[in-house]
Motif scaffolding. Structure first.
Motif: not given
Length: 133
Positions: A3-31
């Motif tokens: 995590t410290r080196h950011g490699r976990v953020f390069e994983q497709q599962e995490i990219i998709s997870l963060n996209r889901e989280w942003r979509q949820c926040m956007s639906k809640a009114g926080f783009a």
């Protein structure tokens, strides 16, 4: 370590997870701005940044280097109503996406792959420590 080196953020599962989280926040009114895929500190840390850039009046400053649109004394989390609303939506979106367990699963897989790839060296280190004790 991964995590410290950011490699976990390069994983497709995490990219998709963060996209889901942003979509949820956007639906809640926080783009929440999309970041380049795989960028470290994507995901819920953006809720913290959003809260930090939101003044008690609810105005959101533009994030950026040298930004002076929010006075320095207002760039701290002071527990204002807008900050609480962001924190609550972040919590809800983490729950809806099962963020923590999904993130930790990917991290565990990366760490296990590291152990598997370095098993001989790690076993030598353990044997050395055991011989000293």
């Amino acid at each position: 370590m991964q995590t410290r080196h950011g490699r976990v953020f390069e994983q497709q599962e995490i990219i998709s997870l963060n996209r889901e989280w942003r979509q949820c926040m956007s639906k809640a009114g926080f783009a929440i701005d999309d970041l380049p895929e795989g960028r470290p500190w994507d995901g819920p840390i953006q809720a913290y940044v959003r809260a930090q850039m939101t003044s008690p009046s609810g105005d959101v400053a533009e994030a950026g280097e040298g930004d002076t649109s929010v006075p320095d004394d207002q760039t701290r989390l002071v527990g204002s109503d807008p900050e609480r609303q962001i924190a609550l939506r972040d919590f809800d979106c983490r729950e809806k996406t099962d963020y923590l367990s999904r993130f930790m699963q990917v991290q565990r897989e990366l760490e296990q792959a590291f152990v598997d790839a370095n098993r001989k060296e790690l076993d030598k280190m353990v044997a050395l420590v055991d011989s000293l004790g």
